[in-house]
Each structure stands twice: as C-alpha cells, then as structure tokens.
Write a protein that holds these residues in place. Sequence first.
Motif, PDB file in Angstrom:
ATOM      1  N   LYS A  81       0.858  -1.220   0.151  1.00  7.83           N
ATOM      2  CA  LYS A  81      -0.016   0.187   0.044  1.00  7.83           C
ATOM      3  C   LYS A  81       1.092   1.227  -0.139  1.00  7.83           C
ATOM      4  O   LYS A  81       1.850   1.306   0.567  1.00  7.83           O
ATOM      5  N   GLU A  82       0.492   2.195  -1.088  1.00  8.80           N
ATOM      6  CA  GLU A  82       1.373   3.247  -0.847  1.00  8.80           C
ATOM      7  C   GLU A  82       0.712   4.619   0.027  1.00  8.80           C
ATOM      8  O   GLU A  82      -0.660   4.346   0.246  1.00  8.80           O
ATOM      9  N   ASP A  83       1.259   5.567   0.315  1.00  8.94           N
ATOM     10  CA  ASP A  83       0.551   6.656   1.098  1.00  8.94           C
ATOM     11  C   ASP A  83       1.019   7.975   0.554  1.00  8.94           C
ATOM     12  O   ASP A  83       1.868   7.763  -0.373  1.00  8.94           O
ATOM     13  N   GLU A  84       0.465   9.002   1.247  1.00 10.33           N
ATOM     14  CA  GLU A  84       1.170  10.191   0.831  1.00 10.33           C
ATOM     15  C   GLU A  84       2.663  10.411   0.758  1.00 10.33           C
ATOM     16  O   GLU A  84       3.045   9.601   1.638  1.00 10.33           O
ATOM     17  N   PRO A  85       3.166  11.200  -0.117  1.00  5.50           N
ATOM     18  CA  PRO A  85       4.799  11.225  -0.054  1.00  5.50           C
ATOM     19  C   PRO A  85       5.231  11.670   1.008  1.00  5.50           C
ATOM     20  O   PRO A  85       4.598  12.384   1.907  1.00  5.50           O
ATOM     21  N   LEU A  86       6.380  11.527   1.479  1.00  8.15           N
ATOM     22  CA  LEU A  86       7.141  11.787   2.666  1.00  8.15           C
ATOM     23  C   LEU A  86       8.513  12.491   2.158  1.00  8.15           C
ATOM     24  O   LEU A  86       9.104  11.470   1.662  1.00  8.15           O
ATOM     25  N   GLU A  87       8.648  13.621   2.343  1.00  7.32           N
ATOM     26  CA  GLU A  87       9.945  14.196   1.903  1.00  7.32           C
ATOM     27  C   GLU A  87      11.075  13.504   2.144  1.00  7.32           C
ATOM     28  O   GLU A  87      11.447  13.421   3.430  1.00  7.32           O
ATOM     29  N   GLY A  88      11.982  13.146   1.124  1.00 11.39           N
ATOM     30  CA  GLY A  88      13.118  12.426   1.429  1.00 11.39           C
ATOM     31  C   GLY A  88      13.232  11.180   1.232  1.00 11.39           C
ATOM     32  O   GLY A  88      14.176  10.181   1.422  1.00 11.39           O
ATOM     33  N   TYR A  89      11.967  10.320   0.907  1.00 10.09           N
ATOM     34  CA  TYR A  89      11.722   8.947   1.064  1.00 10.09           C
ATOM     35  C   TYR A  89      10.987   8.302   0.102  1.00 10.09           C
ATOM     36  O   TYR A  89       9.853   8.960  -0.081  1.00 10.09           O
ATOM     37  N   ARG A  90      11.190   7.187  -0.363  1.00  6.88           N
ATOM     38  CA  ARG A  90      10.396   6.250  -1.140  1.00  6.88           C
ATOM     39  C   ARG A  90       9.656   5.408  -0.172  1.00  6.88           C
ATOM     40  O   ARG A  90      10.666   4.818   0.739  1.00  6.88           O
ATOM     41  N   ARG A  91       8.265   5.449   0.145  1.00  5.50           N
ATOM     42  CA  ARG A  91       7.954   4.335   1.107  1.00  5.50           C
ATOM     43  C   ARG A  91       6.694   3.614   0.814  1.00  5.50           C
ATOM     44  O   ARG A  91       6.059   3.997   0.122  1.00  5.50           O
ATOM     45  N   VAL A  92       6.393   2.429   1.246  1.00  3.86           N
ATOM     46  CA  VAL A  92       5.291   1.603   0.911  1.00  3.86           C
ATOM     47  C   VAL A  92       4.827   1.096   2.341  1.00  3.86           C
ATOM     48  O   VAL A  92       6.001   0.761   3.364  1.00  3.86           O
ATOM     49  N   TYR A  93       3.860   0.460   2.507  1.00  2.00           N
ATOM     50  CA  TYR A  93       3.414  -0.262   3.673  1.00  2.00           C
ATOM     51  C   TYR A  93       3.050  -1.640   3.281  1.00  2.00           C
ATOM     52  O   TYR A  93       2.403  -1.926   2.229  1.00  2.00           O
ATOM     53  N   VAL A  94       3.324  -2.706   4.136  1.00  2.00           N
ATOM     54  CA  VAL A  94       2.768  -3.993   4.118  1.00  2.00           C
ATOM     55  C   VAL A  94       2.475  -4.529   5.387  1.00  2.00           C
ATOM     56  O   VAL A  94       2.899  -4.169   6.499  1.00  2.00           O
ATOM     57  N   ASP A  95       1.524  -5.515   5.460  1.00  2.00           N
ATOM     58  CA  ASP A  95       1.162  -6.076   6.574  1.00  2.00           C
ATOM     59  C   ASP A  95       1.637  -7.435   6.708  1.00  2.00           C
ATOM     60  O   ASP A  95       1.794  -8.197   5.640  1.00  2.00           O
ATOM     61  N   ASP A  96       2.275  -7.677   8.034  1.00  2.00           N
ATOM     62  CA  ASP A  96       2.974  -8.859   8.224  1.00  2.00           C
ATOM     63  C   ASP A  96       1.989 -10.224   8.068  1.00  2.00           C
ATOM     64  O   ASP A  96       0.763  -9.849   8.045  1.00  2.00           O
ATOM     65  N   PRO A  97       2.089 -11.320   8.280  1.00  2.00           N
ATOM     66  CA  PRO A  97       1.388 -12.348   8.119  1.00  2.00           C
ATOM     67  C   PRO A  97       0.331 -12.304   9.316  1.00  2.00           C
ATOM     68  O   PRO A  97      -0.789 -13.137   8.983  1.00  2.00           O
ATOM     69  N   PHE A  98       0.452 -11.477  10.155  1.00  2.00           N
ATOM     70  CA  PHE A  98      -0.648 -11.279  11.289  1.00  2.00           C
ATOM     71  C   PHE A  98      -1.411 -10.025  11.258  1.00  2.00           C
ATOM     72  O   PHE A  98      -2.381  -9.790  12.078  1.00  2.00           O
ATOM     73  N   GLY A  99      -1.223  -9.466  10.187  1.00  2.00           N
ATOM     74  CA  GLY A  99      -1.923  -8.150  10.104  1.00  2.00           C
ATOM     75  C   GLY A  99      -1.365  -6.808  10.745  1.00  2.00           C
ATOM     76  O   GLY A  99      -1.701  -5.723  10.755  1.00  2.00           O
ATOM     77  N   ASN A 100      -0.081  -6.971  11.032  1.00  2.00           N
ATOM     78  CA  ASN A 100       0.582  -5.645  11.953  1.00  2.00           C
ATOM     79  C   ASN A 100       1.142  -4.932  10.438  1.00  2.00           C
ATOM     80  O   ASN A 100       1.756  -5.469   9.981  1.00  2.00           O
ATOM     81  N   ARG A 101       0.791  -3.697  10.815  1.00  2.00           N
ATOM     82  CA  ARG A 101       1.418  -2.545   9.600  1.00  2.00           C
ATOM     83  C   ARG A 101       2.795  -2.551   9.824  1.00  2.00           C
ATOM     84  O   ARG A 101       3.300  -2.118  10.847  1.00  2.00           O
ATOM     85  N   ILE A 102       3.527  -2.434   8.589  1.00  2.00           N
ATOM     86  CA  ILE A 102       4.803  -2.213   8.445  1.00  2.00           C
ATOM     87  C   ILE A 102       5.071  -1.349   7.272  1.00  2.00           C
ATOM     88  O   ILE A 102       4.759  -1.443   6.453  1.00  2.00           O
ATOM     89  N   GLU A 103       5.890  -0.284   7.839  1.00  2.00           N
ATOM     90  CA  GLU A 103       6.240   0.807   6.878  1.00  2.00           C
ATOM     91  C   GLU A 103       7.651   0.704   6.267  1.00  2.00           C
ATOM     92  O   GLU A 103       8.496   0.247   7.183  1.00  2.00           O
ATOM     93  N   LEU A 104       8.050   0.572   5.074  1.00  2.00           N
ATOM     94  CA  LEU A 104       9.175   0.244   4.579  1.00  2.00           C
ATOM     95  C   LEU A 104       9.681   1.362   3.716  1.00  2.00           C
ATOM     96  O   LEU A 104       8.908   2.017   3.047  1.00  2.00           O
TER      97      LEU A 104
END
Length: 108
Positions: A81-104
């Motif tokens: 999942k993508e979100d609003e841009p954050l200056e200085g970073y390219r980022r995405v979100y993923v849920d781990d196998p248990f549904g916990n949100r992780i930002e990369l």
Amino acid sequence: MPAEGEDLARHFYAGILGINETPKPAHLAKRGGCWFERGDLKIHLGVETDFRPARKAHVALLVADLRELEEKLRASGYALKEDEPLEGYRRVYVDDPFGNRIELMEPN
C-alpha cells in the motif's frame, strides 16, 4: 502475534525481509514467539492469547533497494500500500502475516 504463528513469522521476517532469527532466552522461549535481529534492529514478536494486529501504529524500517524488496513481497503474495509522499523517502506499507502494519522506507 497469535499462538503457533512462528513459522509464518520466520518466513516473513527472516525469509523475505532478511532479518535473522536469534534464539530467545530459555526462560522466555517457553512462551512462544520469535526474535529477529540484525545489528541495532531488534524485532521481538510475543504471543498474545487475544491477539489483535496493530493496523495503525507501526514500525518503520529503513531499507536498501526497496524495489527489489517489493518484488519479493509481491511474489510471496503480500499486498503493498502506498501513502502520501514523505519528503526524502520512497515508502510503502505491508502487513506482516498477522496483519501488523509495517512501513518500509528508502531514502531518495
């Protein structure tokens, strides 16, 4: 994490994200869960009887080669999942196998 999720955790955190599993101390290992560590990064997953995933609160991990990691995640069936841009970073979100949100995040 929920009970008996250790194999899923190992596949995701060690297999895909590349964070090595480290043995839990014996007196804590009997509770279940997994520990993953690389340098200063430490992710300790404990088992909760009434587990509810963290869907909003999350960890953010700085990564190298986010595009390659995205490919590995997609190939393993994880939705990104993508979100609003954050200056200085390219980022995405993923849920781990248990549904916990992780930002990369990768500096750009």
